[in-house]
Enzyme design. Structure first.
Site, PDB file in Angstrom:
ATOM      1  N   GLY A   3      13.574  -0.507 -32.362  1.00 47.84           N
ATOM      2  CA  GLY A   3      13.506  -0.590 -30.915  1.00 47.84           C
ATOM      3  C   GLY A   3      13.761  -1.999 -30.400  1.00 47.84           C
ATOM      4  O   GLY A   3      14.555  -2.760 -30.941  1.00 47.84           O
ATOM      5  N   GLY A   4      13.055  -2.336 -29.323  1.00 42.39           N
ATOM      6  CA  GLY A   4      13.234  -3.641 -28.704  1.00 42.39           C
ATOM      7  C   GLY A   4      12.933  -4.801 -29.627  1.00 42.39           C
ATOM      8  O   GLY A   4      13.426  -5.915 -29.419  1.00 42.39           O
TER       9      GLY A   4
ATOM     10  N   GLY B 214      49.720 -17.297 -32.392  1.00 44.15           N
ATOM     11  CA  GLY B 214      48.463 -17.569 -31.703  1.00 44.15           C
ATOM     12  C   GLY B 214      47.332 -17.883 -32.645  1.00 44.15           C
ATOM     13  O   GLY B 214      46.418 -18.646 -32.309  1.00 44.15           O
ATOM     14  N   ALA B 215      47.365 -17.308 -33.845  1.00 44.40           N
ATOM     15  CA  ALA B 215      46.297 -17.579 -34.803  1.00 44.40           C
ATOM     16  C   ALA B 215      46.288 -19.051 -35.208  1.00 44.40           C
ATOM     17  O   ALA B 215      45.225 -19.637 -35.429  1.00 44.40           O
ATOM     18  CB  ALA B 215      46.471 -16.693 -36.036  1.00 44.40           C
TER      19      ALA B 215
END
Length: 530
Positions: A185-186, A420-421
């Protein structure tokens, strides 16, 4: 006038003091023992250590100073008023790791299953505040069953206070979460907010909704480990940075990680005396890395040759294996390494690799750790799944992290650096302080074959022998624009170096950059791509 106390009165006062001291000793013994031998035996039967045993392995011997050992909850209802153990299920305090102060809190699963209540949370809040104020790392040893249901919203508010402090401490002090039991959970969000997450196989799990909820909602059948075990998070989700088979090894590695990190963002990482010569030549690299850019090799072998004694701590070793992130030392100084891994997916950048490296670059920059980037990258991974998965924004995370980093930054192009890499992987154009390349480097928009297909597609299509024409034009393109000195001639590479001199060159460069100072524009904070 001096009043003389009668011997009998002094004896009575002394006896009362001794009685109070004995009472304190009995209470302290009760707090140290916890719920008793039966609960301890049950913890051991699960293959888990107790909170105090874990703290003993993490910290230097006899260095732990406990805070609020005698705290107890004040909740009523559901039988809680009849069960008020000391510590309230969490042990908090500070000690040392290799002589340096470290704060710690450890859930005690023997008490309320380690569940968090109001008093429990308040103790954690206090130790987190102390760690931030003292400027020292915080380690959480997690083994809790989530919020204490009997205390309702007060327990949930306790988690909120932890999350707020996690965010406040981010980039200020190192935060390490060690998962040694269930975390559902949280409660899973606090570890997710910290810098590093360790897990132990078979005994630790992390998930937002457990197997029962998954079964009820989706009909899927799965075990706790299958849903959120150490291997799942280390290899599939990337939630876990390190996974080990037992608690002893896990906590020993936490100590090792702490030895590579500064106490806070105002200090540099600790340096060590180095017996590995700074000028040690590395001719073996000529054999490790093939000149043929299409042949794979293991980048780990390159790191073993370059780094002090061949040692490094790899982060996220089993997730996004096409890129390597590691903490290591060069001439005794800590450095963060980001390296392409040609052995996996040819070293391309994809969504997961971009996220992994971006987070690591941000961590290094936050804690004053210089960055060394080793490039052998053919580009970003093409494909519909990558584009629809948001490779643009995920790749931009890595670009943003590098552009925003002010620590010393050195990049080294071993072979391919395309498109771009190449730019994203700390090129000179986005702020690398020094860029080196080996004579085997190929820096270009794309590979020669692909470039020839784009530029000369009409000539190739019209040729009597298209394949021969494609090969000839690709060779011409490579000779003209992809030779090893093209980028150096244009000032985009500072030097082309002999691989055998790489270690010495990098160490000299890092020594020069050690006093680097760079300021970012005044702003509240940036807005990095998500």
């Amino acid at each position: 006038m001096v009043t003389v106390t009668e011997p009998s009165a002094r004896d009575a006062a002394s006896a009362e003091a001794r009685g109070r001291t004995a009472e304190l000793a009995a209470i302290r013994a009760q707090a140290l023992e916890g719920p008793g031998e039966k609960a301890t035996a049950a913890q051991h039967a699960r293959g888990k250590l107790t909170a105090r045993e874990r703290i003993g392995l993490l910290l230097d011997e006899d260095s732990f100073q406990e805070v609020e050992q005698l705290r107890r909850h004040r909740a009523t209802g559901f039988g809680l008023e009849a069960k008020r153990p000391y510590t309230d299920g969490v042990v908090t305090g500070w000690g040392t790791v290799e002589g340096r102060t470290v704060f710690v809190y450890a859930h005690d699963f023997r008490i309320f299953g380690g569940a968090l209540g109001e008093a429990h949370a308040t103790k954690i809040h206090k130790i987190m505040d102390m760690a931030i104020a003292a400027g020292a790392p915080l380690v959480s040893l997690n083994d809790g069953a989530g919020a204490r249901i009997q205390e309702g919203v007060s327990a949930l508010a306790g988690y909120g206070g932890i999350f707020q402090r996690n965010a406040k401490a981010s980039g200020v002090i190192p935060q390490i979460s060690v998962m040694l039991g269930p975390c559902a959970g949280g409660a899973a969000y606090s570890p997710a907010l910290t810098d590093f997450v360790f897990m132990v196989r078979d005994t630790s799990q992390m998930f937002i909704t457990g197997p029962d909820v998954v079964r009820a909602v989706t009909g899927e059948e799965i075990t706790q480990n299958g849903l959120g075990g150490a291997d799942v998070h280390a290899q599939t989700s990337g939630v876990c940075h390190f996974a080990y088979d037992d608690e002893e090894t896990c906590l020993a590695e936490v100590r090792y990680l702490l030895s590579l990190l500064p106490s806070n963002n105002r200090q540099g990482p600790p340096a060590l005396a180095c017996t590995d010569p700074a000028e040690r030549p590395t001719p073996q690299l000529l054999e490790v890395v093939p000149a043929d850019g299409s042949r794979p090799y293991d980048m780990h072998r390159v790191l073993a040759e370059l780094l002090d004694d061949g040692e490094y701590l790899e982060v996220h070793e089993r997730w996004a294996r096409n890129i390597i992130c590691a903490l290591a030392r060069l001439d005794g100084q800590v450095v963060g390494v980001v390296a392409s891994q040609p052995q996996t997916l040819a070293g391309v950048l994809d969504i997961e690799a971009s996220e992994k490296a971006a987070r690591f670059v941000q961590m290094c920059d936050a804690f004053n750790i210089p960055l060394l980037t080793l490039l052998d990258v053919p580009g970003f991974l093409p494909g519909v799944d990558q584009e629809h998965g948001g490779i643009i924004r995920h790749g931009a995370k890595l670009l943003y992290a590098y552009c925003n980093a002010t620590v010393p930054r050195i990049s080294l192009v071993l072979r391919k650096a395309y498109g771009g890499a190449y730019i994203v992987m700390d090129s000179q154009s986005i702020g690398a302080d020094l860029t080196y390349a080996w004579p085997t480097n190929e820096i270009a928009v794309m590979g020669a074959d692909g470039a020839a297909n784009v530029i000369f597609r009409r000539q190739i299509a019209a040729a009597p022998d298209p394949e021969a024409m494609r090969a000839r034009l690709a060779k011409e393109y490579k000779t003209e624009l992809m030779h090893p000195y093209y980028a150096a001639e244009r000032g985009l590479v500072d030097d082309v170096i002999d691989p055998a001199e790489t270690r010495a060159v990098l160490i000299r460069a890092l020594a020069m950059l050690r006093t680097k100072h760079a300021d970012l524009p005044s702003r509240k904070h940036g807005n990095p791509p998500q």
